[in-house]
Design an enzyme around this catalytic site. Structure first.
Site, PDB file in Angstrom:
ATOM      1  N   ASP A 190     -14.208  20.568 -10.705  1.00 37.18           N
ATOM      2  CA  ASP A 190     -14.173  21.877 -10.050  1.00 37.18           C
ATOM      3  C   ASP A 190     -15.521  22.133  -9.394  1.00 37.18           C
ATOM      4  O   ASP A 190     -16.565  22.086 -10.066  1.00 37.18           O
ATOM      5  CB  ASP A 190     -13.935  22.998 -11.068  1.00 37.18           C
ATOM      6  CG  ASP A 190     -12.527  23.018 -11.634  1.00 37.18           C
ATOM      7  OD1 ASP A 190     -11.635  22.384 -11.049  1.00 37.18           O
ATOM      8  OD2 ASP A 190     -12.327  23.684 -12.673  1.00 37.18           O
ATOM      9  N   HIS A 211     -14.245  29.974 -15.292  1.00 38.33           N
ATOM     10  CA  HIS A 211     -14.315  29.785 -13.848  1.00 38.33           C
ATOM     11  C   HIS A 211     -15.212  30.852 -13.211  1.00 38.33           C
ATOM     12  O   HIS A 211     -16.078  30.550 -12.371  1.00 38.33           O
ATOM     13  CB  HIS A 211     -12.920  29.866 -13.230  1.00 38.33           C
ATOM     14  CG  HIS A 211     -12.081  28.641 -13.406  1.00 38.33           C
ATOM     15  ND1 HIS A 211     -11.446  28.345 -14.586  1.00 38.33           N
ATOM     16  CD2 HIS A 211     -11.762  27.647 -12.546  1.00 38.33           C
ATOM     17  CE1 HIS A 211     -10.770  27.211 -14.447  1.00 38.33           C
ATOM     18  NE2 HIS A 211     -10.946  26.768 -13.214  1.00 38.33           N
ATOM     19  N   HIS A 221     -14.617  26.640  -5.607  1.00 36.67           N
ATOM     20  CA  HIS A 221     -13.241  26.781  -6.122  1.00 36.67           C
ATOM     21  C   HIS A 221     -12.919  28.225  -6.502  1.00 36.67           C
ATOM     22  O   HIS A 221     -11.762  28.636  -6.420  1.00 36.67           O
ATOM     23  CB  HIS A 221     -13.082  25.866  -7.340  1.00 36.67           C
ATOM     24  CG  HIS A 221     -11.782  25.977  -8.063  1.00 36.67           C
ATOM     25  ND1 HIS A 221     -10.563  26.005  -7.429  1.00 36.67           N
ATOM     26  CD2 HIS A 221     -11.511  26.046  -9.404  1.00 36.67           C
ATOM     27  CE1 HIS A 221      -9.594  26.092  -8.331  1.00 36.67           C
ATOM     28  NE2 HIS A 221     -10.147  26.142  -9.528  1.00 36.67           N
ATOM     29  N   TRP A 245       0.837  -1.199   0.000  1.00 40.85           N
ATOM     30  CA  TRP A 245       0.000   0.000   0.000  1.00 40.85           C
ATOM     31  C   TRP A 245       0.873   1.251   0.000  1.00 40.85           C
ATOM     32  O   TRP A 245       2.074   1.188   0.231  1.00 40.85           O
ATOM     33  CB  TRP A 245      -1.015   0.001   1.139  1.00 40.85           C
ATOM     34  CG  TRP A 245      -0.482  -0.034   2.561  1.00 40.85           C
ATOM     35  CD1 TRP A 245       0.740  -0.435   2.998  1.00 40.85           C
ATOM     36  CD2 TRP A 245      -1.211   0.344   3.734  1.00 40.85           C
ATOM     37  NE1 TRP A 245       0.839  -0.343   4.364  1.00 40.85           N
ATOM     38  CE2 TRP A 245      -0.349   0.138   4.844  1.00 40.85           C
ATOM     39  CE3 TRP A 245      -2.479   0.827   3.970  1.00 40.85           C
ATOM     40  CZ2 TRP A 245      -0.736   0.415   6.158  1.00 40.85           C
ATOM     41  CZ3 TRP A 245      -2.868   1.094   5.280  1.00 40.85           C
ATOM     42  CH2 TRP A 245      -2.005   0.887   6.349  1.00 40.85           C
ATOM     43  N   ASN A 246       0.228   2.372  -0.336  1.00 42.39           N
ATOM     44  CA  ASN A 246       0.941   3.636  -0.494  1.00 42.39           C
ATOM     45  C   ASN A 246       0.160   4.770   0.148  1.00 42.39           C
ATOM     46  O   ASN A 246      -1.068   4.708   0.269  1.00 42.39           O
ATOM     47  CB  ASN A 246       1.092   3.991  -1.986  1.00 42.39           C
ATOM     48  CG  ASN A 246       1.773   2.909  -2.786  1.00 42.39           C
ATOM     49  OD1 ASN A 246       2.981   2.745  -2.724  1.00 42.39           O
ATOM     50  ND2 ASN A 246       0.984   2.170  -3.556  1.00 42.39           N
TER      51      ASN A 246
END
Length: 257
Positions: free
Chosen positions: A75, A207, A79, A61-62
Site C-alpha cells: 500500500d 490506513h 492509496h 504467454w498470458n
C-alpha cells in the site's frame, strides 16, 4: 572479504536463508470484499495468449488481470485520502523496500480472539524484550492468519456483522504512524486494518494514520513464523506503477541461521 561476496558466501553455505513471505497469485487468492455500492478490486486471472500453438508456435504467454491490492501487496501513501498528496507506488524509496524487520508474535491472542487488536502496550512490551523498533524498518504482525490463506471463506471469517480478523487499535495505529520510527506495517490478513475497522474512530485507522504519515503497508504475508523477532532484512519488490496506489509484490526476507 568485501560485503557482497560475504553475503553470497553466506547464502551458499546456508548461514543466511532466503524466506519467501508471499502468497502465490492465482484465481483463488483471497481479496478484500467491500459491501455495495462500493467498488471492488478484481481477483487474479490469467488469460492465455498462446501455448506452443498457431497463436504462437514456440512460446507460451498470458495477459494478467488483477488489482493493485490483490494478494501480497504494498500500500502506497496515495492509496488513502489522508495521503492523497503523498508518494505513489513507483516512488517508493529503495531504503523502504530493503529494510530491517521486527516481528511481533500475537498468535496466541488471535487464537483466543479473532478480533484481537494490537495495542501500544503490546509493542512496548515487545520493545522491553527485544529493543526499540528499527528506525526506517518494518513492523510485521505475526497472527497465524496465513494458515487460512488457501480458504477464502476462512480467511475472510465473516458473518452478518462483517469480517472478524485481527488488526491494530486506533490509538496504536496513530502511535505507529506518528511517533514510532518504522517506515511501514505488515500483516498476514487481507489488509492492514482489522475486519471491524470500518466502525473505528477514525474508520480504517491503520490506513488513515499510516498513509497520512507517508508510511507504507504490506498485507497477506506468509511464513512470518520463520522470521526472528529482530534481525531479518526485508526485501519488497512491487511493480513500479506510475500513479499506482499499490502493487502486488514479491516479499522476501534474509535471515541469519
Amino acid at each position: 572479504m568485501s560485503v557482497l561476496p560475504a553475503v553470497l558466501a553466506a547464502l551458499d553455505s546456508g548461514a543466511v536463508e532466503v524466506v519467501d513471505l508471499t502468497t502465490p497469485l492465482q484465481e483463488s487468492t483471497p481479496i478484500l470484499q467491500l459491501p455495495p455500492p462500493l467498488a471492488n478490486t478484481s481477483p487474479f486471472r490469467l488469460e492465455e495468449l498462446s501455448r506452443y500453438d498457431d497463436r504462437g508456435p514456440a512460446w507460451y504467454w498470458n495477459d494478467i488481470h488483477t488489482g493493485e491490492h490483490t494478494g501480497t501487496h504494498l500500500d502506497a501513501p496515495i492509496h488513502w485520502v489522508t495521503g492523497k498528496d503523498g508518494l505513489d507506488v513507483s516512488q517508493a524509496p529503495l531504503r523502504t523496500l530493503v529494510a530491517p524487520a521486527a516481528v511481533i508474535d500475537v498468535t496466541a491472542e488471535v487464537a483466543a480472539d479473532p478480533d484481537f487488536l494490537l495495542q501500544i502496550d503490546h509493542v512496548r512490551a515487545w520493545e522491553a524484550e527485544h529493543g526499540p523498533l528499527p528506525d526506517g524498518g518494518w513492523l510485521l504482525m505475526r497472527s497465524g492468519w496465513s494458515a487460512r490463506g488457501d480458504d477464502p471463506v476462512a480467511f475472510a471469517n465473516a458473518d452478518e456483522d462483517g469480517p472478524h480478523t485481527p488488526g491494530v487499535a486506533p490509538e496504536c495505529a496513530r502511535w505507529l504512524a506518528q511517533e514510532s520510527p518504522i517506515t511501514g506495517f505488515g500483516t498476514e490478513t487481507v489488509g492492514t486494518d482489522a475486519g471491524a475497522a470500518h466502525g473505528f474512530d477514525p474508520p480504517f485507522s491503520c490506513h488513515n494514520y499510516l498513509m497520512g504519515a507517508n508510511k507504507w503497508g504490506l498485507t497477506s504475508l506468509r511464513n512470518l513464523d520463520r522470521l526472528p523477532a529482530t534481525g531479518a532484512l526485508l526485501i519488497v519488490s512491487p511493480l513500479p506503477i506510475v500513479g499506482g496506489s499499490g502493487s502486488p509484490a514479491r516479499v522476501l526476507a534474509l535471515v541469519e541461521r
